[in-house]
Write a protein that holds these residues in place. Structure first.
Motif, short mmCIF file in Angstrom:
data_model
loop_
_atom_site.label_atom_id
_atom_site.label_comp_id
_atom_site.label_asym_id
_atom_site.label_seq_id
_atom_site.Cartn_x
_atom_site.Cartn_y
_atom_site.Cartn_z
N LEU A 58 0.84 -1.22 0.18
CA LEU A 58 -0.03 -0.03 0.12
C LEU A 58 1.14 1.41 0.02
N LEU A 59 0.99 1.92 -1.12
CA LEU A 59 1.72 3.09 -1.37
C LEU A 59 1.18 4.51 -0.82
N GLU A 60 1.78 4.95 0.38
CA GLU A 60 1.18 6.06 0.77
C GLU A 60 1.03 7.38 -0.16
N PRO A 61 0.11 8.41 -0.01
CA PRO A 61 0.51 9.60 -0.56
C PRO A 61 1.84 10.25 -0.85
N ASN A 62 2.24 10.93 -1.94
CA ASN A 62 3.52 11.48 -2.26
C ASN A 62 4.56 10.53 -2.10
N SER A 63 4.20 9.32 -2.43
CA SER A 63 5.32 8.24 -2.28
C SER A 63 5.67 7.35 -3.72
N MET A 64 6.68 6.95 -4.06
CA MET A 64 6.84 6.42 -5.42
C MET A 64 7.84 4.97 -4.85
N ILE A 65 7.29 4.04 -5.62
CA ILE A 65 7.88 2.68 -5.81
C ILE A 65 8.37 2.22 -7.11
N GLN A 66 9.67 1.76 -7.22
CA GLN A 66 10.09 1.02 -8.55
C GLN A 66 10.59 -0.40 -8.37
N PHE A 67 10.07 -1.07 -9.23
CA PHE A 67 10.31 -2.45 -9.20
C PHE A 67 10.51 -3.01 -10.75
N PRO A 68 11.25 -4.31 -10.70
CA PRO A 68 11.27 -4.93 -12.09
C PRO A 68 10.12 -5.53 -12.76
N LYS A 69 9.93 -5.83 -13.98
CA LYS A 69 8.49 -6.41 -14.37
C LYS A 69 8.52 -7.90 -14.04
N SER A 70 9.83 -8.74 -13.64
CA SER A 70 9.89 -9.88 -13.46
C SER A 70 10.93 -10.04 -12.31
N PHE A 71 10.78 -11.05 -11.39
CA PHE A 71 12.02 -11.18 -10.19
C PHE A 71 12.60 -12.69 -10.58
N GLU A 72 12.24 -13.21 -11.79
CA GLU A 72 12.94 -14.43 -12.23
C GLU A 72 14.30 -14.25 -12.73
N ASP A 73 14.91 -15.31 -12.60
CA ASP A 73 16.41 -15.01 -12.83
C ASP A 73 17.42 -14.07 -12.27
N SER A 74 16.71 -13.75 -10.87
CA SER A 74 17.31 -13.06 -9.99
C SER A 74 17.54 -13.57 -8.70
N PRO A 75 18.71 -13.38 -7.98
CA PRO A 75 18.93 -13.95 -6.48
C PRO A 75 18.13 -13.55 -5.67
N ASN A 76 17.48 -12.17 -5.89
CA ASN A 76 16.81 -11.43 -4.77
C ASN A 76 15.47 -10.73 -5.55
N ARG A 77 14.50 -10.40 -4.68
CA ARG A 77 13.33 -9.68 -5.37
C ARG A 77 13.53 -8.11 -4.65
N GLU A 78 14.18 -7.34 -5.55
CA GLU A 78 14.41 -6.00 -5.36
C GLU A 78 13.46 -4.98 -5.61
#
Length: 365
Positions: free
Chosen positions: A164-184
């Motif tokens: 749940l993203l609060e007002p005046n906030s921003m989140i960035q993430f990849p299209k997929s977490f596959e083939d990556s050691p972490n979910r970042e």
């Protein structure tokens, strides 16, 4: 005059009415002519979405640009187009190049894209130091969600986790977490996370120079770029908080009803807090929600109250629907999926900005 159905992405970007529809958030108004046109022209929806993203990107991070910079961009763009097309184009020597329609549209669109994507990306990278370790390609492939409203914005992540993203906030993430050691993911602002458990692929939240590492839990991270501190509050499970470059040295492990505050010098102060304080900064969600032949309208209202979100549905259509179910520590989107599947095979939910919309043909339909 060119028909909207034949528009290219350049046409959308250079249409003043379309640009105003995007910048004024007219797409949230179902009665707006552009919104109605969009909903009835599926073949153009992809281009519309792409054009909207370009416009929003340029609108969020605007930087002044000099006339000399504009002139350089135009010159370089013209030279590049001429080289790439490698064709013999005949111009009337008495007509300036910028009055030829083909060139005018191409160059204007290219400049728009350069300014919105190129300069916007440059500003993004400099204003978000937690992205500095990523390549340009990796940054360009990140999905960005920005909450400009005064309501919480539900966001679904590729692995089924939600936030749940609060007002005046921003989140960035990849299209997929596959083939990556972490979910970042990368946060500027405040968000309440509900993470799907996956011990083989830890979940990392980057907030300034601080990293929050979890395997599966619910917690809130508060990290506005304009603020001095980073705060992490744990509701369920266990998280590890550490300085980006000092995972093995300067770190704190938090359990439920605990928080840590990281100051400008990356000094960490961990403490226990009351359940009321946890609820105030996270959510009212409990570990178990039990419903026995409860009307779905009541269930949706309960979720609205617990998560602080807005769920829209046809109350008349679903007024005779009742469910018996138990919801545990699943993320919000998993809870919604369980409810929708129980209502009927043609029931699903969609997230539109800060709204959750239930689409259904009725009970058992």
């Amino acid at each position: 005059m060119k028909k909207y159905g034949d528009y290219t992405i350049e046409d959308f970007l250079l249409d003043p009415a379309f640009v105003e529809w995007v910048k004024s958030e007219g797409y949230k108004d179902i009665s707006h002519p552009w919104t109605q046109w969009y909903q009835t022209h599926q073949s153009q929806q992809y281009l519309v979405k792409q054009a909207r993203e370009f416009i929003l990107a340029s609108h969020i991070h605007e930087k002044p640009i000099t006339d000399q910079q504009v002139e350089n961009i135009i010159t370089n763009t013209l030279n590049r187009i001429q080289l790439e097309e490698n064709t013999d184009m005949v111009f009337d020597e008495h007509i300036p190049w910028y009055q030829h329609n083909t060139w005018k549209w191409s160059i204007a669109a290219t400049i728009f894209l350069l300014l919105s994507v190129g300069i916007g990306w440059y500003a993004d990278k400099n204003e978000n130091p937690q992205l500095s370790h990523l390549s340009q390609k990796a940054i360009e492939e990140l999905i960005t969600k920005t909450n400009k409203s005064n309501l919480k914005m539900p966001v679904k992540l590729p692995d089924g986790s939600s936030l749940l993203l609060e007002p005046n906030s921003m989140i960035q993430f990849p299209k997929s977490f596959e083939d990556s050691p972490n979910r970042e993911v990368y946060l500027d602002g405040q968000a309440f996370f509900e993470v799907v458990k996956n011990p083989q692929q830890p979940f990392l939240v980057h907030a300034k120079t601080t990293v929050v590492k979890v395997l599966g839990t619910s917690f809130t991270v508060q990290s506005f770029n304009t603020a001095k501190e980073v705060k992490v509050v744990v509701k369920t499970g266990k998280v590890m908080v550490y300085e980006k470059e000092e995972e093995n040295n300067n770190r704190v492990t938090l359990l439920p009803n605990q928080q840590v505050i990281v100051d400008e010098q990356n000094l960490m102060q961990a403490s226990a807090i009351s359940e009321e304080q946890v609820v105030a900064i996270t959510s009212k969600t409990s570990t178990a929600l039990e419903f026995n032949e409860s009307p779905v309208a009541q269930i949706f209202k309960k979720l609205e109250s617990l998560y602080g979100v807005h769920i829209y549905f046809d109350q008349k259509l679903l007024e005779d629907c009742s469910l018996t179910t138990t919801l545990g520590e699943e993320p919000l989107f998993t809870k919604l999926q369980i409810i929708c599947e129980a209502i009927g095979p043609n029931t699903k939910f969609e997230v539109v900005n800060e709204k959750i919309i239930i689409q259904s043909l009725g009970c058992n339909q």
